[in-house]
Design a protein around this motif. Structure first.
Motif, PDB file in Angstrom:
ATOM      1  N   GLN A 148     -28.780  -5.126 -80.409  1.00  0.00           N
ATOM      2  CA  GLN A 148     -29.186  -6.514 -80.590  1.00  0.00           C
ATOM      3  C   GLN A 148     -30.250  -6.630 -81.671  1.00  0.00           C
ATOM      4  N   PRO A 202     -29.251  -8.817 -88.176  1.00  0.00           N
ATOM      5  CA  PRO A 202     -27.791  -8.860 -88.361  1.00  0.00           C
ATOM      6  C   PRO A 202     -27.356  -8.446 -89.765  1.00  0.00           C
ATOM      7  N   THR A 250     -23.918  -1.889 -86.063  1.00  0.00           N
ATOM      8  CA  THR A 250     -23.632  -3.305 -85.872  1.00  0.00           C
ATOM      9  C   THR A 250     -24.813  -3.942 -85.144  1.00  0.00           C
ATOM     10  N   VAL A 251     -25.383  -4.970 -85.765  1.00  0.00           N
ATOM     11  CA  VAL A 251     -26.523  -5.661 -85.172  1.00  0.00           C
ATOM     12  C   VAL A 251     -26.081  -7.076 -84.804  1.00  0.00           C
ATOM     13  N   SER A 252     -26.141  -7.379 -83.528  1.00  0.00           N
ATOM     14  CA  SER A 252     -25.718  -8.692 -83.058  1.00  0.00           C
ATOM     15  C   SER A 252     -26.912  -9.648 -82.997  1.00  0.00           C
ATOM     16  N   GLY A 308     -24.182   2.506 -83.854  1.00  0.00           N
ATOM     17  CA  GLY A 308     -23.762   1.838 -82.644  1.00  0.00           C
ATOM     18  C   GLY A 308     -24.030   0.354 -82.717  1.00  0.00           C
ATOM     19  N   LEU A 309     -23.901  -0.291 -81.567  1.00  0.00           N
ATOM     20  CA  LEU A 309     -24.131  -1.726 -81.447  1.00  0.00           C
ATOM     21  C   LEU A 309     -25.513  -1.963 -80.839  1.00  0.00           C
ATOM     22  N   THR A 325     -26.173  -4.870 -90.591  1.00  0.00           N
ATOM     23  CA  THR A 325     -24.853  -4.400 -90.186  1.00  0.00           C
ATOM     24  C   THR A 325     -24.109  -3.819 -91.374  1.00  0.00           C
TER      25      THR A 325
END
Length: 123
Positions: free
Chosen positions: A12, A87, A120-122, A9-10, A90
């Protein structure tokens, strides 16, 4: 052996995710399991592996101290707990079943692969 990865998933940067890989088939408990990842435009790379007994758990240097691999042989499932995500983590993460009970970092020693789950790492 069929493998189904989930849990991506997404998230932070600094957050956590737990990936799961459910295996079907009677040979799960006799095989080591591994996690690999592939970022866009890059080759697939080793992340972590766990022996059949669970006593051997090598990690890639890039994730050592942040990720933890474990398995539940009674439930035919292997997990990857990912903490302090960055990030650069990802990628699509793949679980794989090794050819025997020993751990390997080379993908060539893995016979079965799951379909992958996107992390996904924002920033």
């Amino acid at each position: 052996v069929q493998l189904q990865a989930s849990g991506g998933g997404l998230v932070q940067a600094g957050g956590s995710l737990r990936l799961s890989c459910a295996a079907s088939g009677r040979t799960f408990s006799s095989r080591a399991m591994g996690w690999f990842r592939q970022a866009p435009g890059k080759e697939r790379e080793f992340v972590a592996a766990i022996s059949w007994s669970g006593l051997s758990t090598p990690y890639a240097n890039s994730v050592k101290g942040r990720f933890a691999i474990s398995r539940d042989n009674a439930k035919n499932t292997v997990f990857l707990q990912m903490n302090s995500l960055k990030p650069e983590d990802t990628a699509v993460y793949f679980c794989a079943a090794a050819r025997d009970s020993h751990v390997y970092s080379r993908s060539a020693y893995y016979d079965y692969w799951g379909q992958g789950t996107l992390v996904t790492v924002s920033s």
